[in-house]
Motif scaffolding. Sequence first.
Motif: not given
Length: 251
Positions: A39-46
Motif C-alpha cells: 500500500r505504501q508503494a501504491i500511495t507513493q505512485h498516486l
Amino acid sequence: MDKVFKALSDATRRRLLDRLHENNGQTLSELCDGLAMSRQAITQHLGLLEAANLVSTTRRGREKLHYLNPVPLHEIQERWIDKFERPRLRALSALKRKAEHAMSAKPQFVYTTYIEATPDKVWEALTDPGMTAAYWGHSNVSDWQPGSAWEHRRTDGSGIADVVGTVVEAVPAERLVITWASPGEDRPNGPSTVTFDLKPLGDTVVRLTVTHENLRDEAEHRQAAGGWTAVLSNLKTYLETGKPLSSPLWS
C-alpha cells in the motif's frame, strides 16, 4: 509538463491510470487489489500522479476516492499530435477499435462461487497436487512462479498431462492467472487464459471468481461452462465438508 512526463514514465503509474480509466473513483484498497505491491508503494505512485495533476481526489466519509484527470493528457495531444496528424491518426484509431472489438468478441466464461474457507485454504486447494487430485481428478503441478510451466496431470499413475500452460501471474491467496491448452494443440490466436480471483468476505468466506478467456467459439464456451461448473462445485464441497461429492458431476 515535466511532472506529467515523469509520472507517465513508470509502468505501474500508467497501469493505475488505466484502472481509473476503466473504473473511475476508486479507493486506495480497490487500486491495490490485484497489484503485487505494498500500500505504501501504491500511495507513493498516486502522490506523483496527483502532483502531475493526472489524478484528483475527493473524500467520501472516511474514504479517499481517486479520479483520473484527463486534462494534462489532452494538452499533450493538442500540442504535439492533433494539429499535425489528426486525419491519419483518427483512421488508425478507428482501425484499432475495430480490431479490439473483434478480439473482445471472442466468448469468455465467468463463474463466481462463495466458499466457507480462508483465502489461504482456497489457494492451497487450487495449487496443491494432492488436493486438486481429491476434488478435480487431476493434479495441478507447478512451482507457481510467474513464467513457470504448469501441468494438469492424470492421477492414474501415467503422468500424462491433459492440460498444460504457463503461470502468468501468481499472488498467493489473491490472484492466479494461467494459460490453458491441450499439449501440442494448434491455436492460431494463442492459448486460452484462466484467472482465479480470491476475495475475502469477512473472516470465513471467500468469493472465488474464475474467468476463462480467449475461447475459440461457442462450442468451446459450452465445454468450459460445463467443466468449470462441475469442478468448482466439487471444490466448494471439498473445502466445506472435507470430502468431495460422492458422485462427481463430470462422471
